[in-house]
Motif scaffolding. Structure first.
Motif, PDB file in Angstrom:
ATOM      1  N   ALA A  35       0.835  -1.194   0.000  1.00 20.81           N
ATOM      2  CA  ALA A  35       0.000   0.000   0.000  1.00 20.81           C
ATOM      3  C   ALA A  35       0.876   1.254   0.000  1.00 20.81           C
ATOM      4  N   ALA A  36       1.930   1.239   0.825  1.00 19.46           N
ATOM      5  CA  ALA A  36       2.832   2.390   0.877  1.00 19.46           C
ATOM      6  C   ALA A  36       3.493   2.610  -0.474  1.00 19.46           C
ATOM      7  N   PHE A  37       3.849   1.497  -1.097  1.00 15.86           N
ATOM      8  CA  PHE A  37       4.505   1.598  -2.390  1.00 15.86           C
ATOM      9  C   PHE A  37       3.561   2.175  -3.449  1.00 15.86           C
ATOM     10  N   MET A  38       2.322   1.679  -3.423  1.00 14.70           N
ATOM     11  CA  MET A  38       1.348   2.160  -4.399  1.00 14.70           C
ATOM     12  C   MET A  38       1.072   3.649  -4.171  1.00 14.70           C
ATOM     13  N   GLU A  39       1.039   4.000  -2.918  1.00  9.12           N
ATOM     14  CA  GLU A  39       0.803   5.403  -2.579  1.00  9.12           C
ATOM     15  C   GLU A  39       1.925   6.267  -3.164  1.00  9.12           C
ATOM     16  N   ALA A  40       3.150   5.765  -3.031  1.00 15.55           N
ATOM     17  CA  ALA A  40       4.298   6.495  -3.584  1.00 15.55           C
ATOM     18  C   ALA A  40       4.175   6.609  -5.103  1.00 15.55           C
ATOM     19  N   ALA A  41       3.699   5.523  -5.700  1.00 14.37           N
ATOM     20  CA  ALA A  41       3.534   5.535  -7.162  1.00 14.37           C
ATOM     21  C   ALA A  41       2.456   6.540  -7.572  1.00 14.37           C
ATOM     22  N   ARG A  42       1.421   6.618  -6.725  1.00 15.49           N
ATOM     23  CA  ARG A  42       0.361   7.563  -7.036  1.00 15.49           C
ATOM     24  C   ARG A  42       0.886   9.001  -6.979  1.00 15.49           C
ATOM     25  N   ARG A  43       1.742   9.247  -5.969  1.00 20.51           N
ATOM     26  CA  ARG A  43       2.292  10.597  -5.849  1.00 20.51           C
ATOM     27  C   ARG A  43       3.136  10.954  -7.054  1.00 20.51           C
ATOM     28  N   GLU A  44       3.749   9.940  -7.620  1.00 22.35           N
ATOM     29  CA  GLU A  44       4.575  10.226  -8.796  1.00 22.35           C
ATOM     30  C   GLU A  44       3.740  10.297 -10.063  1.00 22.35           C
ATOM     31  N   GLY A  45       2.424  10.105  -9.929  1.00 19.04           N
ATOM     32  CA  GLY A  45       1.546  10.243 -11.088  1.00 19.04           C
ATOM     33  C   GLY A  45       1.519   9.029 -11.985  1.00 19.04           C
ATOM     34  N   LEU A  46       1.945   7.872 -11.440  1.00 17.80           N
ATOM     35  CA  LEU A  46       1.957   6.674 -12.278  1.00 17.80           C
ATOM     36  C   LEU A  46       0.605   5.974 -12.245  1.00 17.80           C
ATOM     37  N   VAL A  47      -0.056   6.028 -11.103  1.00 21.19           N
ATOM     38  CA  VAL A  47      -1.349   5.355 -10.988  1.00 21.19           C
ATOM     39  C   VAL A  47      -2.355   6.304 -10.343  1.00 21.19           C
ATOM     40  N   THR A  48      -3.619   5.962 -10.449  1.00 24.56           N
ATOM     41  CA  THR A  48      -4.643   6.689  -9.711  1.00 24.56           C
ATOM     42  C   THR A  48      -5.474   5.673  -8.951  1.00 24.56           C
ATOM     43  N   VAL A  49      -6.160   6.147  -7.914  1.00 17.28           N
ATOM     44  CA  VAL A  49      -6.995   5.240  -7.158  1.00 17.28           C
ATOM     45  C   VAL A  49      -8.369   5.865  -6.971  1.00 17.28           C
ATOM     46  N   THR A  50      -9.399   5.067  -7.258  1.00 16.30           N
ATOM     47  CA  THR A  50     -10.765   5.516  -6.969  1.00 16.30           C
ATOM     48  C   THR A  50     -11.496   4.363  -6.305  1.00 16.30           C
ATOM     49  N   ASN A  51     -12.120   4.656  -5.185  1.00 17.76           N
ATOM     50  CA  ASN A  51     -12.881   3.654  -4.435  1.00 17.76           C
ATOM     51  C   ASN A  51     -12.058   2.396  -4.176  1.00 17.76           C
ATOM     52  N   GLY A  52     -10.810   2.571  -3.874  1.00 14.76           N
ATOM     53  CA  GLY A  52      -9.974   1.412  -3.564  1.00 14.76           C
ATOM     54  C   GLY A  52      -9.531   0.629  -4.785  1.00 14.76           C
ATOM     55  N   LEU A  53      -9.860   1.118  -5.967  1.00 15.90           N
ATOM     56  CA  LEU A  53      -9.419   0.419  -7.176  1.00 15.90           C
ATOM     57  C   LEU A  53      -8.283   1.202  -7.818  1.00 15.90           C
ATOM     58  N   TRP A  54      -7.201   0.482  -8.087  1.00 18.38           N
ATOM     59  CA  TRP A  54      -6.036   1.144  -8.661  1.00 18.38           C
ATOM     60  C   TRP A  54      -6.031   0.954 -10.166  1.00 18.38           C
ATOM     61  N   LYS A  55      -5.677   2.002 -10.861  1.00 17.45           N
ATOM     62  CA  LYS A  55      -5.454   1.812 -12.292  1.00 17.45           C
ATOM     63  C   LYS A  55      -4.346   2.750 -12.764  1.00 17.45           C
ATOM     64  N   LEU A  56      -3.824   2.410 -13.933  1.00 18.67           N
ATOM     65  CA  LEU A  56      -2.710   3.199 -14.449  1.00 18.67           C
ATOM     66  C   LEU A  56      -3.197   4.578 -14.863  1.00 18.67           C
ATOM     67  N   GLN A  57      -2.358   5.525 -14.640  1.00 17.09           N
ATOM     68  CA  GLN A  57      -2.674   6.878 -15.097  1.00 17.09           C
ATOM     69  C   GLN A  57      -2.599   6.881 -16.610  1.00 17.09           C
ATOM     70  N   SER A  58      -3.721   7.259 -17.227  1.00 20.16           N
ATOM     71  CA  SER A  58      -3.683   7.260 -18.683  1.00 20.16           C
ATOM     72  C   SER A  58      -2.837   8.412 -19.178  1.00 20.16           C
ATOM     73  N   LYS A  59      -2.006   8.097 -20.141  1.00 22.88           N
ATOM     74  CA  LYS A  59      -1.084   9.133 -20.585  1.00 22.88           C
ATOM     75  C   LYS A  59      -1.633   9.890 -21.770  1.00 22.88           C
TER      76      LYS A  59
END
Lengths: 94, 770
Positions: free
Chosen positions: B746-770
């Protein structure tokens, strides 16, 4: 200008000379115990000279202890475990 | 309208009363006799104002006794007493005015804001005003004595009078009297001998000969007025204050000797001697006095312990810092705590101090560990059962677990601090017996023979086990130990690693042989390298002395291998060939970037001697071919190195005055020294070997691993769209070597989200569309 070396403390790794010249490979593993050649077989604690390799005529290489144990079992029929050809030790290494 | 019956009744009553008073005497002589007796007696007893205070008018004892006899025989004794007590009540204003006078005298001194500075100055120069309180007590006692009934009236009359008088007296004493009385009591502490008593004391309270203390009479008077009984708590609180003052004055920050006994001695010398005045004045012997004061003595002893415990509780953090010099203070505290139950306060205080002074980002991890070890040692002295320690240690351990360098610090202290010398402030007590680390075994409560652990067993075994038990597994320690050992061993040039061997032997006892097998191999590599080098040097002498390692048994070493240039390469090749001759089935793979080279650069006008990392050596070697180089060309010549590393290496030579950066990226060899560079050449031999550990740290290893796992995550998100966290975790478990838990993920995913690699909605993770 000239550079004179007075003393050089360097670090190196040893590798078994198994013929391949690639330097950066992660190292092949023994086909029996799946431990890298430069590691040691499950019954040994010290790598290197204490746990040497054995070269087969069929070009397969194993930890010596692993292979001897294999050959000691009845199922081996004195064959190389990889290709089921009769096992014979290669005299000329590399 | 009086009926005849009523008349008869009145007449009968009258007759009876008359008979009672006349006592069957002739005519009314009995009645007259009674009247005379009543008048004489009440005149004798009547409370008098001012004048009465002097001396009682002389009276004839026998006559008076006769009078009382008559009154008693008429059964009017009680009525007479009531009448007398009423009279006492009526005359009280006389006392009131006296008391008001003395209280005013007393209060004048304490009424502060005074109009002028001069008068203020004059007043503060005057002695404290307890004298007036003493005088007030004196005068009240004299009133009491003057009005007291005669002994002939019997004990009940005297006690009834004392009760009435004192009730009245207390009702008219103003509230400020309490304060004054307290001061007076406190002042008597210093009246140890006739000489030390103030002038007014013997004047008002003449000393009885043969009595040790000058305030003896004063206490008798106080007793007479019932003050001691009434103000008992006040007297004790004066004692308490005295004790508190003395302890805080003499014991504060005194930790190098035990003071409790000293304080107890002081108390029995000073306070208890004084207390004989209120409590054991009339003791016939020392034993009697001791018996009388047993209760109050133990209360005071309790207070001594409590005060000292309070003081030490406040100081506990600093006491622990001072340990072992503060050992006596801890022994004191232990003894106090056995008498006073203040353990929870101690825990609170220490926890608070730890939070405020220790567990903050400004504190060094090493320091926290040292203090933690001291806390362990100190609290074991106070409480061998370890209950206190358990309560205090918990926040520290939790805090330490969150610090990234805790393990490294513990391990560093396990193997002893390299540079700081043998006997640095290592956490490990050399004298402490080395024990294997007991893995905490979970208790099996289903075992019918289960018995609770003995209460004095204590939770921790030795310090090291306690430290290591901060973490759940010792695997981390072994890993960190391996890294540390690798750093140490690779830095060794003279082949002397006895110290490391000794440390590993000791640690083997703790962690077990199997866990440290890897370290054993590392040490053997060192020995083998030395032997091999000796052999090869005999064949062909070389300036190269390598350490040959078994790569699978060493922590991952930084890999940014480059090719050595010129003569270096040749030396390496020669040595490798020689090695191959010595061990035909093995070959050497150089890790060129590791190690250090001691070399001499001969220039036209000077020689520069330096100890440099291999990259520096490789680069300067290139300058012997050609005097000017660009950084890019240099990199091409040595192979895959990062530009920043190359620049750094060149800067080393610039600092040594060998090279000069003519224009950006353009370096030139200084064949003859320039003015500015003479300074640098002066310091020889220069040491430019970087202190950076050549070994990849645990964090770096983990980051490297995580990069691999990111590929997996990216892949699955690309294929499956969006995924909840637990699903990602489940799938990652199929990946080789994946050992993270869901929180880490979870911490890792959070870090990835901060870097704009993924997004999370309602507990579902998906790749940030480029």
């Amino acid at each position: 200008m000239k550079v004179t070396i007075k003393n050089w403390h360097a670090i190196a790794q040893w590798r078994w000379d198994i013929g391949s010249n690639e330097v950066d490979d992660e190292g092949d593993v023994c086909g029996i115990c799946r431990v890298p050649y430069e590691g040691c077989c499950p019954s040994c604690k010290m790598p290197g000279d204490d746990c040497p390799l054995i070269w087969g005529e069929c070009s397969h290489v194993f930890h010596m202890h692993c292979l001897l144990k294999w050959l000691g079992t009845a199922a081996s029929k004195q064959q190389c475990p990889m290709d089921r050809r009769p096992w014979g030790e290669s005299i000329v290494s590399s | 309208m009086a009926t005849s019956t009523l008349c008869n009744q009145v007449a009968e009553k009258w007759q009876r009363s008359f008979a009672k008073l006349n006592r069957e005497k002739e005519g009314i002589t009995g009645l007259l006799e009674f009247t005379r007796a009543w008048l004489t007696a009440s005149d004798q007893l009547r409370p008098r104002d001012k004048s009465g205070l002097a001396v009682k008018p002389p009276y004839d004892k026998t006559k008076l006794r006769e009078c009382f006899e008559i009154i008693r025989s008429c059964n009017l004794h009680a009525v007479f007493l009531d009448d007398y007590l009423d009279a006492v009540g009526r005359h009280l204003p006389a006392i009131t005015s006296d008391i008001e006078f003395y209280m005013k005298m007393y209060e004048v001194h304490i009424t502060y804001p005074l109009p002028t500075f001069a008068s203020w100055l004059r007043l503060i120069q005057r002695e404290p005003k307890v004298e007036h309180i003493a005088m007030l007590i004196n005068i009240a006692a004299r009133w009491q004595r003057a009005w007291a009934p005669l002994p002939e009236m019997g004990a009940s009359a005297i006690s009834a009078f004392t009760c009435t008088f004192q009730t009245h007296l207390y009702s008219i004493l103003p509230p400020s009297f309490t304060e004054g009385f307290r001061d007076l009591i406190a002042a008597t502490f210093d009246f140890k001998s006739i000489e030390s008593a103030p002038d007014w004391l013997p004047l008002r309270f003449p000393c009885t000969p043969g009595v040790p203390r000058p305030d003896f009479t004063l206490w008798i008077v106080m007793q007479e007025l019932g003050l001691i009984e009434r103000y008992e708590t006040l007297i004790l609180s004066v004692c308490y204050e005295r004790i508190e003052k003395h302890i805080s004055e003499t014991c504060g920050k005194v930790w190098d000797r035990q003071v409790l006994q000293e304080m107890r001695d002081w108390m029995s010398r000073e306070v208890v001697t004084w207390l004989t005045m209120p409590y054991a004045r009339d003791a016939r012997s020392a034993e009697h006095a001791a018996m009388l004061m047993k209760g109050v003595g133990s209360r005071l002893d309790y207070h001594v312990c409590k005060t000292l415990a309070d003081l030490r509780t406040l100081e506990i953090f600093d006491i622990i810092i001072d340990y072992p010099d503060s050992r006596p203070a801890l022994d004191d505290l232990k003894e106090c705590l056995q008498r006073v139950d203040q353990r929870s306060q101690l825990v609170q205080s220490l926890r608070k101090a730890n939070r405020r002074r220790l567990l903050h980002p400004g504190a060094d991890t090493k320091l926290i560990l040292t203090q933690y070890v001291s806390i362990i040692r100190c609290l074991r002295i106070i409480d061998p059962q370890g209950v206190l320690l358990f309560k205090v240690a918990d926040p520290i351990r939790r805090y330490l677990r969150d610090r990234p360098d805790t393990i490294r610090c513990i391990v560093a202290s396990l193997v002893g601090d390299g540079e700081s010398g043998e006997s640095g402030d290592s956490l490990v007590d050399e004298n402490e017996p080395i024990q294997p680390i007991n893995q905490t075994q979970l208790e099996d409560y289903t075992d019918p023979n289960w018995e609770p652990e003995p209460i004095d067993a204590g939770p921790g075994n030795d310090i090291i086990s306690t430290l290591i038990s901060i973490y759940d597994s010792q695997e981390l320690f072994v890993k960190e130990l391996q890294i540390l050992l690798a750093q140490r061993l690779l830095a060794i040039k003279d082949g002397n690693f006895d110290r490391e061997r000794r440390n590993i032997e000791i640690l083997k006892i703790r962690f077990g042989e199997a866990a440290l097998q890897v370290c054993e191999v590392m040490l053997r590599d060192m020995t083998d390298s030395k032997r091999m080098d000796q052999h090869i040097q005999q064949q062909t002498a070389s300036d190269l002395h390598p350490t040959v390692i078994s790569r699978h048994f060493w922590p991952p070493l930084q890999t940014n291998t480059f090719t050595m240039s010129g003569q270096f390469r040749k030396i390496q090749e020669d040595y490798a060939n020689e090695f191959h001759v010595f061990k035909p089935d093995k070959k050497l793979v150089w890790m060129s970037h590791l190690g250090s080279i001691n070399l001499e650069v001969e220039l036209d006008d000077r020689t520069v001697e330096a100890e440099v990392p291999p990259l520096e050596a490789a680069l300067i070697e290139l300058f012997s071919e050609q005097d000017e180089w660009t950084v890019a060309d240099l990199i091409v010549n040595v192979g895959s190195i990062e530009r920043s590393n190359a620049v750094k290496a060149l800067t080393t030579w610039v600092e040594l005055g060998v090279l000069k950066e003519d224009s950006p990226d353009h370096y030139r060899l200084l064949k003859t020294a320039e003015e500015a560079s003479t300074r640098a050449t002066a310091r020889q031999p220069a040491v430019a070997v970087e202190e950076l550990p050549p070994v990849v740290t645990v964090q770096q290893q983990q980051a490297e691993q995580m990069r691999v796992f990111w590929m997996y995550i990216e892949g699955m998100l690309k294929n499956l769209g969006q995924l909840p966290l637990d699903r990602i975790q489940q799938m990652l478990k199929f990946a080789p070597n994946y050992d993270r838990n869901i929180d880490q993920l979870a911490a890792f995913m959070e870090a990835a989200r901060r870097e704009g690699l993924v997004t999370v909605t309602n507990g579902l993770w998906k790749l940030q569309s480029k």
